[in-house]
Design an enzyme around this catalytic site. Structure first.
Site, PDB file in Angstrom:
ATOM      1  N   HIS A   1     -73.155 -28.813 116.864  1.00  0.00           N
ATOM      2  CA  HIS A   1     -72.025 -28.276 116.103  1.00  0.00           C
ATOM      3  C   HIS A   1     -72.350 -28.385 114.628  1.00  0.00           C
ATOM      4  O   HIS A   1     -72.971 -29.357 114.209  1.00  0.00           O
ATOM      5  CB  HIS A   1     -70.746 -29.063 116.429  1.00  0.00           C
ATOM      6  CG  HIS A   1     -69.518 -28.334 116.032  1.00  0.00           C
ATOM      7  ND1 HIS A   1     -69.038 -28.344 114.748  1.00  0.00           N
ATOM      8  CD2 HIS A   1     -68.702 -27.526 116.747  1.00  0.00           C
ATOM      9  CE1 HIS A   1     -67.959 -27.587 114.697  1.00  0.00           C
ATOM     10  NE2 HIS A   1     -67.734 -27.077 115.884  1.00  0.00           N
TER      11      HIS A   1
ATOM     12  N   ASP B   1     -66.959 -26.361 123.963  1.00  0.00           N
ATOM     13  CA  ASP B   1     -67.199 -25.352 124.995  1.00  0.00           C
ATOM     14  C   ASP B   1     -67.995 -25.861 126.177  1.00  0.00           C
ATOM     15  O   ASP B   1     -68.169 -25.157 127.165  1.00  0.00           O
ATOM     16  CB  ASP B   1     -67.949 -24.159 124.379  1.00  0.00           C
ATOM     17  CG  ASP B   1     -67.044 -23.384 123.480  1.00  0.00           C
ATOM     18  OD1 ASP B   1     -65.871 -23.255 123.839  1.00  0.00           O
ATOM     19  OD2 ASP B   1     -67.495 -22.928 122.423  1.00  0.00           O
TER      20      ASP B   1
END
Ligand code: ACO
Length: 435
Positions: free
Chosen positions: A306, A363
């Site tokens: 991320h 996700d």
């Protein structure tokens, strides 16, 4: 501590004020840099650049903190509903009971889309990706509500907010129903937000359908966790489009397009495809870990890494817990969950991932829950869009209400050709410059 920073370049010295946020984050305000020195800054992917100040979401990527309007994501996930969280994000405070009831009722009474707009769904190929359908339909909404498009009129904006929140689930379910050649199911006002969406997705006119409460609960949680994430790619796109005073429908449609990419919201679909690929390949997790580390391969562990979380993604932690619960309640034994857990375990103990601070993101597990509740894989990113809608709206509204907002117009460092003269067609010899 000094409240300014100096930028020294050659014989130029520019003093820039420093802005401090309520959580101690410090930024150098370079807005006068170019006018006072001719210099600009270069920051690929805006990794160090804030486009402005915002009071909506606080995120500390090192500590794994995420708060909406000051309330932790863990607290909201435990106690709130998606619609309440949407109100919180958009209007800045938790609603009173009366405010919540009347807002929910307004949204419920704006779920039905115009019949002419629903004809649009027949114009797409049956196998159209629902994200393409979603962004087109939201853009088309602007043509049906032309009387509400003034971004500076708060009454118009409130009306558009109600319509977007009310109709996005209807549009999403219509795109799915059309793709499987089933009749579209009209919204029902006796159901709550999540139940109504699930009913539109999974009921058929010929049969009674009871929305399972554990599915409603799981959906509510996932939507809350996705509701905002400060200046991510799609939110920045919404803000940038809105900065030209484009209407809210147009801005949200652009946000949906930005979300579609596999490096952003499209990652949830990519994760499921990757887990399936590993499963079909015999389940050798290490082989794919090695592939992800191989610089000669373009393979990446989808759902890992991320831009801002360099410790853990707090949303992933909550989803992982929910995942076990939902699968157990639904009696689903999904081999992909075991592969996901093995993959996570191996990656977290692998030096490559440790050194680069790559952890599972939001996700990584969401797709497993979506699969368990029968959402088809190509609808996963649509589910993300349903969740992210309040965040996009909140940011668009905040930007429009900020007197300091200006049209977004980044600079560039030009590194192309210097000036040369036009070359006649018959003298070009496949070269740009005449010999
Ligand atoms: N698998 C393998 N290696 C990775 C991964 C991954 N998923 N992610 C990053 N890396 C490596 C890069 O190769 C790079 O290695 P290097 O330093 O040896 O060159 C290093 O980690 C840093 O990666 P960047 O791409 O520079 O990090 P950036 O912050 O630009 O990208 C991103 C972040 C896009 C999320 C990236 O981690 C990625 O592609 N992840 C997979 C896609 C994904 O899950 N996206 C969803 C993000 S969450 C969201 O948007 C909702």
């Amino acid at each position: 501590m000094s409240k300014s920073a100096k930028i020294i370049y050659g014989d130029k010295e520019v003093e820039c004020p420093v802005v401090e946020g309520t959580e101690g984050e410090v930024g150098i305000d370079i807005s006068k840099l170019r006018s006072s020195s001719g210099l600009i800054t270069l920051d690929n992917g805006f990794a160090n650049t804030s486009s402005g100040t915002s009071a909506i979401t606080f995120l500390d990527g090192e500590k794994g903190i995420l708060r909406y309007r000051g309330i932790s994501i863990e607290d909201l996930a435990k106690n709130s509903s998606f619609i309440e969280v949407a109100y919180l994000l958009i209007y800045g405070n938790l609603p009173t009971e009366q405010e919540l009831l009347s807002w929910e009722s307004e949204i419920k009474h704006h779920t039905l889309i115009k019949e002419d707009l629903s004809k649009l769904f027949d114009a797409f190929p049956r196998d159209a990706h629902p994200m393409g359908v979603l962004s087109s339909a939201i853009s088309a909404m602007s043509t049906f509500y032309q009387e509400y498009l003034d971004p500076k009129n708060s009454h118009d904006v409130d009306q558009v907010i109600i319509k977007l929140l009310g109709m996005l689930p209807t549009i999403a379910s219509y795109s799915y129903k059309t793709s499987i050649n089933q009749p579209r199911v009209y919204p029902r006002n006796d159901l709550d937000y999540c139940s109504n969406f699930l009913n539109m997705m999974f009921s058929v006119p010929s049969e009674k359908y009871e929305v399972p409460s554990e599915v409603v609960e799981a959906l509510n949680l996932l939507l809350i966790l996705h509701a905002d994430h400060e200046q991510n790619c799609s939110t920045s796109a919404v803000r940038l489009i809105g900065s030209s005073e484009a209407n809210l429908f147009a801005s949200i449609s652009g946000g949906i397009s930005a979300l579609w990419g596999p490096l952003h919201g499209g990652a949830n679909q990519a994760v499921m495809e990757m887990l399936n690929q590993i499963h079909l390949d015999g389940g050798n997790v290490q082989k794919f870990i090695d592939l992800a580390k191989d610089k000669n391969s373009s393979f990446r562990l989808m759902g890992f890494g991320h831009r801002v979380y360099k410790n853990f993604d707090p949303r992933a932690k909550i989803i992982k817990g929910a995942c076990d619960k939902v699968l157990e309640k639904m009696g689903v034994d999904n081999p992909l969950l075991n592969i996901a857990k093995e993959l996570e375990h191996s990656a977290l103990n692998d030096q490559y991932f440790v050194d680069r601070k790559l952890y599972p993101n939001v996700d990584f597990y969401s797709g497993i829950i979506y699969s368990a509740i029968n959402i088809p894989v190509n609808m996963f990113t649509v589910m993300f869009a349903l969740g992210r809608l309040p965040g996009w709206i909140a940011h668009w509204k905040e930007m429009n209400e900020d007197p300091k907002s200006r049209i977004g117009r980044p600079r560039q460092i030009y590194n192309g050709e210097n000036e040369y003269s036009y070359v006649d067609l018959n003298k070009r010899l496949n070269k740009k410059k005449a010999a």
